[in-house]
Design a protein around this motif. Sequence first.
Motif, PDB file in Angstrom:
ATOM      1  N   VAL A 171       0.837  -1.201   0.000  1.00 46.30           N
ATOM      2  CA  VAL A 171       0.000   0.000   0.000  1.00 46.30           C
ATOM      3  C   VAL A 171       0.872   1.250   0.000  1.00 46.30           C
ATOM      4  CG1 VAL A 171      -1.727   1.327   1.298  1.00 46.30           C
ATOM      5  CG2 VAL A 171      -1.900  -1.169   1.157  1.00 46.30           C
ATOM      6  N   ALA A 172       1.938   1.233   0.810  1.00 43.58           N
ATOM      7  CA  ALA A 172       2.797   2.409   0.937  1.00 43.58           C
ATOM      8  C   ALA A 172       3.437   2.789  -0.390  1.00 43.58           C
ATOM      9  CB  ALA A 172       3.875   2.163   1.991  1.00 43.58           C
ATOM     10  N   THR A 173       3.756   1.807  -1.201  1.00 45.13           N
ATOM     11  CA  THR A 173       4.446   2.073  -2.470  1.00 45.13           C
ATOM     12  C   THR A 173       3.505   2.028  -3.674  1.00 45.13           C
ATOM     13  OG1 THR A 173       5.041  -0.272  -2.724  1.00 45.13           O
ATOM     14  CG2 THR A 173       6.601   1.136  -1.548  1.00 45.13           C
ATOM     15  N   SER A 174       2.206   2.109  -3.413  1.00 50.94           N
ATOM     16  CA  SER A 174       1.216   1.964  -4.483  1.00 50.94           C
ATOM     17  C   SER A 174       1.146   3.168  -5.414  1.00 50.94           C
ATOM     18  CB  SER A 174      -0.175   1.727  -3.879  1.00 50.94           C
ATOM     19  OG  SER A 174      -0.595   2.875  -3.140  1.00 50.94           O
ATOM     20  N   GLY A 175       1.642   4.327  -4.927  1.00 46.24           N
ATOM     21  CA  GLY A 175       1.566   5.535  -5.737  1.00 46.24           C
ATOM     22  C   GLY A 175       0.179   6.127  -5.816  1.00 46.24           C
ATOM     23  N   ARG A 176      -0.722   5.714  -4.906  1.00 47.42           N
ATOM     24  CA  ARG A 176      -2.095   6.197  -4.945  1.00 47.42           C
ATOM     25  C   ARG A 176      -2.293   7.481  -4.142  1.00 47.42           C
ATOM     26  NH1 ARG A 176      -5.826   2.624  -6.855  1.00 47.42           N
ATOM     27  NH2 ARG A 176      -6.985   4.574  -7.116  1.00 47.42           N
ATOM     28  N   PHE A 177      -1.231   8.040  -3.582  1.00 44.19           N
ATOM     29  CA  PHE A 177      -1.343   9.248  -2.775  1.00 44.19           C
ATOM     30  C   PHE A 177      -0.065  10.069  -2.914  1.00 44.19           C
ATOM     31  CE2 PHE A 177       0.550   5.915  -0.234  1.00 44.19           C
ATOM     32  CZ  PHE A 177       1.627   6.543   0.380  1.00 44.19           C
ATOM     33  N   VAL A 178      -0.171  11.345  -2.624  1.00 48.70           N
ATOM     34  CA  VAL A 178       0.998  12.212  -2.556  1.00 48.70           C
ATOM     35  C   VAL A 178       1.626  12.043  -1.172  1.00 48.70           C
ATOM     36  CG1 VAL A 178       1.804  14.600  -2.505  1.00 48.70           C
ATOM     37  CG2 VAL A 178       0.104  13.893  -4.188  1.00 48.70           C
ATOM     38  N   ALA A 179       2.918  11.733  -1.137  1.00 49.75           N
ATOM     39  CA  ALA A 179       3.653  11.654   0.125  1.00 49.75           C
ATOM     40  C   ALA A 179       4.205  13.047   0.409  1.00 49.75           C
ATOM     41  CB  ALA A 179       4.771  10.632   0.025  1.00 49.75           C
ATOM     42  N   ALA A 180       3.526  13.781   1.271  1.00 53.97           N
ATOM     43  CA  ALA A 180       3.876  15.178   1.555  1.00 53.97           C
ATOM     44  C   ALA A 180       4.828  15.224   2.743  1.00 53.97           C
ATOM     45  CB  ALA A 180       2.613  15.976   1.851  1.00 53.97           C
ATOM     46  N   THR A 181       6.102  15.514   2.480  1.00 58.26           N
ATOM     47  CA  THR A 181       7.129  15.469   3.521  1.00 58.26           C
ATOM     48  C   THR A 181       7.568  16.870   3.901  1.00 58.26           C
ATOM     49  OG1 THR A 181       9.019  15.383   2.002  1.00 58.26           O
ATOM     50  CG2 THR A 181       7.935  13.291   2.527  1.00 58.26           C
ATOM     51  N   ILE A 182       8.046  17.006   5.129  1.00 55.15           N
ATOM     52  CA  ILE A 182       8.363  18.335   5.654  1.00 55.15           C
ATOM     53  C   ILE A 182       9.702  18.870   5.156  1.00 55.15           C
ATOM     54  CG2 ILE A 182       9.584  17.645   7.763  1.00 55.15           C
ATOM     55  CD1 ILE A 182       7.697  19.791   9.185  1.00 55.15           C
ATOM     56  N   GLY A 183      10.541  18.022   4.587  1.00 54.23           N
ATOM     57  CA  GLY A 183      11.827  18.511   4.111  1.00 54.23           C
ATOM     58  C   GLY A 183      12.640  17.434   3.431  1.00 54.23           C
ATOM     59  N   PRO A 184      13.875  17.751   3.038  1.00 53.03           N
ATOM     60  CA  PRO A 184      14.678  16.834   2.229  1.00 53.03           C
ATOM     61  C   PRO A 184      15.084  15.554   2.946  1.00 53.03           C
ATOM     62  CG  PRO A 184      15.957  18.769   2.876  1.00 53.03           C
ATOM     63  CD  PRO A 184      14.537  19.057   3.242  1.00 53.03           C
ATOM     64  N   VAL A 185      15.304  15.608   4.239  1.00 53.49           N
ATOM     65  CA  VAL A 185      15.691  14.390   4.964  1.00 53.49           C
ATOM     66  C   VAL A 185      14.522  13.414   4.992  1.00 53.49           C
ATOM     67  CG1 VAL A 185      16.443  13.453   7.172  1.00 53.49           C
ATOM     68  CG2 VAL A 185      17.412  15.599   6.345  1.00 53.49           C
ATOM     69  N   THR A 186      13.346  13.908   5.375  1.00 52.29           N
ATOM     70  CA  THR A 186      12.152  13.058   5.396  1.00 52.29           C
ATOM     71  C   THR A 186      11.800  12.603   3.991  1.00 52.29           C
ATOM     72  OG1 THR A 186      11.369  14.319   7.302  1.00 52.29           O
ATOM     73  CG2 THR A 186       9.771  12.924   6.190  1.00 52.29           C
ATOM     74  N   GLY A 187      11.925  13.511   3.017  1.00 53.68           N
ATOM     75  CA  GLY A 187      11.666  13.139   1.625  1.00 53.68           C
ATOM     76  C   GLY A 187      12.609  12.047   1.145  1.00 53.68           C
ATOM     77  N   GLY A 188      13.867  12.152   1.534  1.00 56.90           N
ATOM     78  CA  GLY A 188      14.839  11.133   1.149  1.00 56.90           C
ATOM     79  C   GLY A 188      14.490   9.771   1.722  1.00 56.90           C
ATOM     80  N   THR A 189      14.042   9.745   2.978  1.00 56.79           N
ATOM     81  CA  THR A 189      13.625   8.480   3.592  1.00 56.79           C
ATOM     82  C   THR A 189      12.439   7.889   2.847  1.00 56.79           C
ATOM     83  OG1 THR A 189      14.386   9.222   5.770  1.00 56.79           O
ATOM     84  CG2 THR A 189      12.824   7.395   5.720  1.00 56.79           C
ATOM     85  N   ALA A 190      11.486   8.746   2.469  1.00 57.91           N
ATOM     86  CA  ALA A 190      10.312   8.270   1.733  1.00 57.91           C
ATOM     87  C   ALA A 190      10.725   7.623   0.408  1.00 57.91           C
ATOM     88  CB  ALA A 190       9.340   9.424   1.489  1.00 57.91           C
ATOM     89  N   ARG A 191      11.640   8.263  -0.301  1.00 59.44           N
ATOM     90  CA  ARG A 191      12.079   7.703  -1.585  1.00 59.44           C
ATOM     91  C   ARG A 191      12.845   6.399  -1.379  1.00 59.44           C
ATOM     92  NH1 ARG A 191      13.115  13.282  -2.039  1.00 59.44           N
ATOM     93  NH2 ARG A 191      11.663  14.320  -3.472  1.00 59.44           N
ATOM     94  N   GLU A 192      13.693   6.352  -0.362  1.00 55.09           N
ATOM     95  CA  GLU A 192      14.455   5.128  -0.083  1.00 55.09           C
ATOM     96  C   GLU A 192      13.527   3.947   0.190  1.00 55.09           C
ATOM     97  OE1 GLU A 192      16.981   6.039   3.176  1.00 55.09           O
ATOM     98  OE2 GLU A 192      18.159   7.544   2.077  1.00 55.09           O
ATOM     99  N   LEU A 193      12.387   4.215   0.813  1.00 55.56           N
ATOM    100  CA  LEU A 193      11.452   3.140   1.158  1.00 55.56           C
ATOM    101  C   LEU A 193      10.450   2.858   0.039  1.00 55.56           C
ATOM    102  CD1 LEU A 193      10.803   3.905   4.939  1.00 55.56           C
ATOM    103  CD2 LEU A 193      12.310   2.197   3.934  1.00 55.56           C
ATOM    104  N   GLY A 194      10.613   3.533  -1.081  1.00 56.29           N
ATOM    105  CA  GLY A 194       9.819   3.205  -2.254  1.00 56.29           C
ATOM    106  C   GLY A 194       8.538   3.986  -2.422  1.00 56.29           C
ATOM    107  N   LEU A 195       8.293   5.006  -1.578  1.00 59.06           N
ATOM    108  CA  LEU A 195       7.096   5.812  -1.759  1.00 59.06           C
ATOM    109  C   LEU A 195       7.223   6.623  -3.044  1.00 59.06           C
ATOM    110  CD1 LEU A 195       6.907   5.010   1.270  1.00 59.06           C
ATOM    111  CD2 LEU A 195       5.777   7.210   1.651  1.00 59.06           C
ATOM    112  N   ARG A 196       6.108   6.839  -3.696  1.00 58.61           N
ATOM    113  CA  ARG A 196       6.087   7.576  -4.963  1.00 58.61           C
ATOM    114  C   ARG A 196       5.353   8.897  -4.774  1.00 58.61           C
ATOM    115  NH1 ARG A 196       3.505   2.698  -8.172  1.00 58.61           N
ATOM    116  NH2 ARG A 196       3.412   4.173  -9.919  1.00 58.61           N
TER     117      ARG A 196
END
Length: 249
Positions: free
Chosen positions: A202-227
């Motif tokens: 579900v997390a990597t389904s790409g069915r939602f915008v992963a809205a992150t507070i900054g580059p560190v959190t955004g980087g973690t989201a990308r590493e874990l496969g969020l789209r």
Amino acid sequence: MITRAREQAGDLIRALEDHGAETVLAPVIRIQPLEDLGRLRAILGGLSAYQWVVFTSQNAVQIVLDRLVAWGLTPRVFSSTAIAAIGSATAEALRQRGLIPALVPDEFVAEALADALVQHGGGNLDGARVLIPSATDAREALAAGLRRYGATVESLPVYRTVPAQTDLHDLARDITGGRIAAVTFTSSSTVRCFVDLIGTEVATSGRFVAATIGPVTGGTARELGLREVMEAQPHTVQGLVESLVRRFA
């Protein structure tokens, strides 16, 4: 969907709803002070030995100041020590407890604070003692950056971030059914716990915008496969809200 710890989610929820959003609170983390804070108590009793105390989160502010009161001390222990804060929310949490930060960098990331402290010190930090109350899993970027400029840094864990006991089965169906437009993440730990609780599929389904507070959190989201990862500009809760408004306008 708001994944922030319940006690910290109010401002984000109100700001989003003020812009017409429907919010769902689903805290995936909770903040747990460490049981043994004897080292913190000892340091607060001799805080004048440190030139800087650096707060990197509202959690650290709350835990340190709550213990200060519990131990019969007052904010006056900070009178001979300069305070730095990452982020306007952390700075405001300090002001609400009677402490005025001497330094808040323009960019709300650890690397920017290290640079700002160096500039404040005239280009180096030789011999400066710096205390960083933090989470047990805090990034080492700030401490490493300060040490490169000659500072003696003590990173002192005062709390841990643990997964919340939140049942996300219904929300998982809402996500796969396209009923959740965005999921907000205010730290790397919220991303990791979200993935663990809701499942990788579900997390990597790409069915939602992963809205992150900054580059560190955004980087973690990308590493874990969020789209569809989006980073707030600026890196604050208000910046997160404004970025979501722009994204869905």
